[in-house]
Design a protein around this motif. Structure first.
Motif, PDB file in Angstrom:
ATOM      1  N   PRO A 114       2.454   3.592  19.064  1.00  0.00           N
ATOM      2  CA  PRO A 114       2.363   2.787  20.296  1.00  0.00           C
ATOM      3  C   PRO A 114       0.955   2.741  20.873  1.00  0.00           C
ATOM      4  CG  PRO A 114       4.201   4.318  20.400  1.00  0.00           C
ATOM      5  CD  PRO A 114       3.375   4.710  19.217  1.00  0.00           C
ATOM      6  N   THR A 115       0.209   3.848  20.722  1.00  0.00           N
ATOM      7  CA  THR A 115      -1.157   3.904  21.244  1.00  0.00           C
ATOM      8  C   THR A 115      -2.086   4.442  20.174  1.00  0.00           C
ATOM      9  OG1 THR A 115      -0.861   6.152  22.132  1.00  0.00           O
ATOM     10  CG2 THR A 115      -0.332   4.301  23.610  1.00  0.00           C
ATOM     11  N   ASP A 170      -3.488   0.927  24.214  1.00  0.00           N
ATOM     12  CA  ASP A 170      -2.368   0.245  23.567  1.00  0.00           C
ATOM     13  C   ASP A 170      -2.788  -0.231  22.184  1.00  0.00           C
ATOM     14  OD1 ASP A 170      -0.760   0.627  25.750  1.00  0.00           O
ATOM     15  OD2 ASP A 170      -1.173  -1.333  26.638  1.00  0.00           O
ATOM     16  N   ASN A 171      -1.929   0.014  21.208  1.00  0.00           N
ATOM     17  CA  ASN A 171      -2.220  -0.355  19.824  1.00  0.00           C
ATOM     18  C   ASN A 171      -1.916  -1.841  19.611  1.00  0.00           C
ATOM     19  OD1 ASN A 171      -2.578  -0.588  17.096  1.00  0.00           O
ATOM     20  ND2 ASN A 171      -1.000   0.919  16.535  1.00  0.00           N
ATOM     21  N   TYR A 223       0.708  -2.515  16.864  1.00  0.00           N
ATOM     22  CA  TYR A 223       1.999  -1.797  16.944  1.00  0.00           C
ATOM     23  C   TYR A 223       3.161  -2.748  16.649  1.00  0.00           C
ATOM     24  CZ  TYR A 223       5.923   0.739  19.067  1.00  0.00           C
ATOM     25  OH  TYR A 223       7.122   1.356  19.299  1.00  0.00           O
ATOM     26  N   LYS A 224       4.031  -2.352  15.724  1.00  0.00           N
ATOM     27  CA  LYS A 224       5.175  -3.171  15.328  1.00  0.00           C
ATOM     28  C   LYS A 224       6.513  -2.577  15.771  1.00  0.00           C
ATOM     29  CE  LYS A 224       2.919  -5.106  11.244  1.00  0.00           C
ATOM     30  NZ  LYS A 224       3.016  -5.318   9.776  1.00  0.00           N
ATOM     31  N   GLY A 225       6.465  -1.476  16.452  1.00  0.00           N
ATOM     32  CA  GLY A 225       7.705  -0.829  16.850  1.00  0.00           C
ATOM     33  C   GLY A 225       8.152   0.187  15.820  1.00  0.00           C
ATOM     34  N   ALA A 226       9.216   0.922  16.185  1.00  0.00           N
ATOM     35  CA  ALA A 226       9.751   1.914  15.243  1.00  0.00           C
ATOM     36  C   ALA A 226      10.421   1.199  14.077  1.00  0.00           C
ATOM     37  CB  ALA A 226      10.749   2.824  15.953  1.00  0.00           C
TER      38      ALA A 226
END
Length: 402
Positions: A225-226, A283-284, A287-290
């Motif tokens: 996420p970060t 913030d990344n 980021y694609k989520g889990a």
């Protein structure tokens, strides 16, 4: 006979067969004939306790409330009764009985086991295969549960829910209802405390879906996420030791360097210590989520619409261990009639009311006895003390005369 009667008669007969209910076993231990019906196990290596027919120390009706009571502490108990074999195919199955732990049980079973006809009753023991195990089990503060265990394809399956049992000293009715639609209910004193679907609440079958063994998280999948700020740098004055010599410490006057070695001040926490430096987080943007592992249909899963089915039920048994004896088992009922079971268990409020009334009277009587005994002991101690004082005084007088 009129033609319409001839046509409707088979329907009426079929309907009658559907609604017809049966009681496969009912035992209220009305007299001493139970000793001819219930068979004790003689399995070697176990010191089995004896059951006695009793209503216990307190009851609502001395004759009506008599059941089988465990009578010896720290014993295994194993006794069983055979009934006409039956199958619950396309029928409800109701197993009901009452339990009174009037000894305020600390560790022991209060459940029943239902077997098929293959059981050797004279050799029943803890490892004997059974169809169903149901009822309360208590051991210390951590175990106060209602067991609901079914055998399926040679393996015992425990319910995956925690059902709490009653842990007081009064009678309670325990009822298990298994229906042909693969649902169940557990009642205590005619109140439903648990229900659900057999497939969901027991692990009879493998899961319907499993994680796809061929699926893997893509190498470029970013699930952070970060991320650390690449432009953030550690301050030049950041690094400080975690501990420093105590500035207020001084070398003791009696310290001998030759004998005690070179003196070093004790270490204390450094108030300027800031810990390990970490760059601030941002913030990344990638980021694609889990990542969720995709699932597929489990090839080993095969549905079974007959999880409820017991092809043969033939014997009921009390196969348990108790540290402290005194439990009274009564009102044993096996039937397919839910309403009949509910009707019989509806007596519970009157039973408990009578038990509580009698117990309160017994407790009050005991309280008075304890008070009287305490008073007698106090009076005796006072008399003994008075006699000792008089004896001491007499001895002193004799000494003065001499």
């Amino acid at each position: 006979m009129d033609s319409w009667i001839i046509k409707i008669l088979p329907i009426l007969l079929f309907t009658f067969e559907i609604v017809k209910s049966e009681i496969y076993l009912e035992d209220n231990f009305k007299d001493d004939t139970w000793e001819n019906l219930w068979i004790y196990s003689k399995h070697p290596g176990k010191e089995f306790g004896k059951f006695v027919r009793s209503s216990g120390r307190f009851y609502s009706d001395e004759n009506v409330d008599k059941g089988l009571q465990t009578s010896q502490d720290a014993r295994f108990y194993a006794v069983s009764r055979k009934f006409e074999p039956f199958s619950n195919e396309n029928k409800n199955l109701v197993i009901q009985f009452s339990v009174k732990h009037e000894q305020n049980i600390d560790c022991g079973g209060g459940y029943v086991k239902i077997f098929d006809c293959s059981l050797d009753q004279t050799d029943m023991h803890g490892e004997s295969p059974y169809e169903i195990m149901f009822g309360p089990d208590i051991c210390g503060p951590g175990t106060k549960k209602v067991h609901v265990i079914f055998s399926y394809k040679g393996k015992n399956h425990l319910i995956n829910k925690d059902i709490r049992c009653k842990d007081d000293v009064y009678t309670h009715f325990y009822t298990l209802i298994v229906k042909p639609d693969n649902t169940y209910e557990v009642l205590i004193d005619n109140e439903k405390i648990e229900s659900g679907n057999l497939e969901n609440d027991w692990e009879f079958l493998p899961p319907k879906k499993i994680k796809d063994p061929n699926a893997k998280k893509p190498e470029d999948w970013d699930d952070r996420p970060t991320i650390p700020d690449p432009d953030d740098t550690k301050p030049s004055d950041w690094d400080k030791p975690e501990y420093i010599p105590d500035p207020d410490a001084s070398k003791p006057e009696d310290w001998d360097d030759e004998m005690d070695g070179e003196w070093e001040p004790p270490m204390v926490d450094n108030p300027d210590y800031k810990g390990e430096w970490q760059p601030r987080q941002l913030d990344n943007p990638d980021y694609k989520g889990a990542w969720e592992h995709p699932e597929i249909e489990n090839p080993e899963y095969v549905p079974d619409g007959n999880l409820y089915l017991r092809k043969e039920l033939c014997i009921i048994g009390f196969d348990l261990w108790q540290v402290k004896s005194g439990t009274v088992f009564d009102n044993v009922l096996i039937t397919d009639d839910i309403e009949e079971a509910f009707k019989k268990a509806s007596a519970i409020k009157d039973i408990q009311s009578g038990e509580k009334k009698m117990k309160e009277a017994l407790d009050e009587e005991q309280r008075k006895k304890d008070e009287e005994e305490a008073k007698k002991n106090a009076d005796k101690d006072e008399d003994d003390e008075k006699d000792e004082d008089e004896a001491d005084e007499a001895q002193s007088n004799d000494h003065d005369e001499l």
